[in-house]
Design an enzyme around this catalytic site. Structure first.
Site, PDB file in Angstrom:
ATOM      1  N   THR A  44      31.100  32.591  42.823  1.00 31.46           N
ATOM      2  CA  THR A  44      30.480  32.792  44.134  1.00 31.46           C
ATOM      3  C   THR A  44      30.060  33.156  45.129  1.00 31.46           C
ATOM      4  O   THR A  44      28.951  33.071  45.112  1.00 31.46           O
ATOM      5  CB  THR A  44      31.373  32.262  45.263  1.00 31.46           C
ATOM      6  OG1 THR A  44      32.697  33.165  45.815  1.00 31.46           O
ATOM      7  CG2 THR A  44      32.814  30.888  45.438  1.00 31.46           C
ATOM      8  N   HIS A  76      33.822  44.729  45.433  1.00 34.80           N
ATOM      9  CA  HIS A  76      35.330  45.488  45.750  1.00 34.80           C
ATOM     10  C   HIS A  76      35.421  44.841  47.409  1.00 34.80           C
ATOM     11  O   HIS A  76      35.199  44.906  48.022  1.00 34.80           O
ATOM     12  CB  HIS A  76      35.480  46.638  45.331  1.00 34.80           C
ATOM     13  CG  HIS A  76      36.703  46.497  45.372  1.00 34.80           C
ATOM     14  ND1 HIS A  76      37.830  46.554  44.463  1.00 34.80           N
ATOM     15  CD2 HIS A  76      38.063  46.758  46.695  1.00 34.80           C
ATOM     16  CE1 HIS A  76      39.274  45.773  44.912  1.00 34.80           C
ATOM     17  NE2 HIS A  76      39.313  46.829  46.058  1.00 34.80           N
ATOM     18  N   LYS A 131      37.840  42.761  34.244  1.00 34.82           N
ATOM     19  CA  LYS A 131      38.287  43.791  33.213  1.00 34.82           C
ATOM     20  C   LYS A 131      38.442  44.871  32.990  1.00 34.82           C
ATOM     21  O   LYS A 131      37.271  45.081  34.462  1.00 34.82           O
ATOM     22  CB  LYS A 131      38.236  42.982  32.396  1.00 34.82           C
ATOM     23  CG  LYS A 131      39.221  41.782  31.567  1.00 34.82           C
ATOM     24  CD  LYS A 131      39.665  41.874  30.325  1.00 34.82           C
ATOM     25  CE  LYS A 131      40.414  40.408  30.246  1.00 34.82           C
ATOM     26  NZ  LYS A 131      40.265  39.912  29.752  1.00 34.82           N
ATOM     27  N   ILE A 132      38.087  46.052  32.811  1.00 33.41           N
ATOM     28  CA  ILE A 132      37.448  46.803  33.498  1.00 33.41           C
ATOM     29  C   ILE A 132      37.077  47.970  32.045  1.00 33.41           C
ATOM     30  O   ILE A 132      37.222  47.869  30.934  1.00 33.41           O
ATOM     31  CB  ILE A 132      38.486  48.245  33.638  1.00 33.41           C
ATOM     32  CG1 ILE A 132      39.814  47.834  34.300  1.00 33.41           C
ATOM     33  CG2 ILE A 132      37.966  49.374  33.362  1.00 33.41           C
ATOM     34  CD1 ILE A 132      40.474  48.631  34.911  1.00 33.41           C
ATOM     35  N   LEU A 133      35.815  47.633  32.114  1.00 34.74           N
ATOM     36  CA  LEU A 133      34.480  48.277  31.434  1.00 34.74           C
ATOM     37  C   LEU A 133      34.331  49.311  30.763  1.00 34.74           C
ATOM     38  O   LEU A 133      35.273  50.240  31.709  1.00 34.74           O
ATOM     39  CB  LEU A 133      33.315  48.746  32.067  1.00 34.74           C
ATOM     40  CG  LEU A 133      32.801  46.520  31.621  1.00 34.74           C
ATOM     41  CD1 LEU A 133      31.014  47.477  32.600  1.00 34.74           C
ATOM     42  CD2 LEU A 133      32.965  46.438  31.065  1.00 34.74           C
TER      43      LEU A 133
HETATM   44  C1  GRF Z   1      34.994  38.668  45.277  1.00 32.33           C
HETATM   45  O1  GRF Z   1      36.527  38.645  45.943  1.00 32.33           O
HETATM   46  C2  GRF Z   1      35.389  40.096  44.588  1.00 32.33           C
HETATM   47  O2  GRF Z   1      35.032  41.130  45.660  1.00 32.33           O
HETATM   48  C3  GRF Z   1      35.950  40.801  43.887  1.00 32.33           C
HETATM   49  O3  GRF Z   1      36.531  39.301  42.861  1.00 32.33           O
HETATM   50  C4  GRF Z   1      35.938  38.008  43.856  1.00 32.33           C
HETATM   51  C5  GRF Z   1      34.839  37.577  42.718  1.00 32.33           C
HETATM   52  O4  GRF Z   1      35.187  36.246  43.569  1.00 32.33           O
HETATM   53  N1  GRF Z   1      35.678  41.799  42.976  1.00 32.33           N
HETATM   54  P1  GRF Z   1      33.806  35.300  43.022  1.00 32.33           P
HETATM   55  O5  GRF Z   1      34.410  34.634  41.723  1.00 32.33           O
HETATM   56  O6  GRF Z   1      32.140  35.223  43.697  1.00 32.33           O
HETATM   57  O7  GRF Z   1      34.293  33.925  43.630  1.00 32.33           O
END
Ligand code: GRF
Length: 185
Positions: free
Chosen positions: A15, A107, A89-91
């Site tokens: 999204t 985040h 994943k962690i880069l």
């Molecule tokens: C978001 O809430 C972002 O903060 C977190 O993962 C979610 C991703 O949602 N890292 P979407 O795939 O963009 O809907």
């Protein structure tokens, strides 16, 4: 306006990716979404890649060879910014170093609070009064790196994990784009 080429890394719904794609169509938004990288071949976000005709690749394992392949593709598409939008994943340190250009993550908490997973559950358990989202540069540590901006809201008594997620994500959509505009000129 001269735009730079950005690549969005996703793992799920996408999204945030959708909002970034739509904003990138705006003449004044400083980036083109030139490539999408998914850590999951079934990520719903890939439907958007197809719909908007954006090239995409799947980056499922973290073997050195796979990383080099992705880095090579980033170079091919002249990517100068990587955006992590729900990338689970962690880069690796090596990847960040070799790419050598900005990587920005979003985040769903007010960092440095609640790094990692299960953010909303932890926020409810700790009876926080306020929460929000953070856009920050990525370094080799999890949800670390210089903060670009945060957006917050007050938690209501009736809020649960589901409503917190919804409210946070609504803030994320504007926060991510604002952070990009702030940093990329
Ligand atoms: C978001 O809430 C972002 O903060 C977190 O993962 C979610 C991703 O949602 N890292 P979407 O795939 O963009 O809907």
């Amino acid at each position: 306006m001269a735009k730079i080429n950005a690549c969005v890394f996703i793992s799920g719904k996408g999204t945030n990716l959708k909002r970034l794609i739509l904003n990138s169509k705006n003449y004044n938004f400083p980036i083109n979404i030139s490539l999408i990288v998914s850590s999951n071949k079934n990520a719903k976000g890939l439907i958007l890649a197809k719909k908007f005709g954006i090239p995409y690749i799947i980056f499922e394992n973290k073997k050195v060879l796979a990383e080099y392949k992705v880095l090579k593709i980033l170079k091919y598409y002249k990517i100068s910014l990587v955006l992590l939008a729900g990338y689970m994943k962690i880069l690796s340190k090596r990847f960040i170093k070799i790419f050598g250009k900005p990587i920005i993550n979003i985040h769903p908490s007010l960092l440095p609070k609640y790094k990692g997973l299960n953010t909303f559950q932890k926020i409810i358990e700790k009876k926080e009064k306020k929460t929000g989202c953070t856009v920050h540069y990525v370094n080799e540590k999890l949800d670390d790196g210089k903060i670009i901006l945060k957006k917050s809201f007050f938690i209501e008594k009736y809020d649960d994990e589901i409503s917190l997620k919804k409210k946070t994500q609504n803030l994320e959509y504007s926060a991510f784009s604002q952070a990009i505009i702030k940093e990329i000129r």
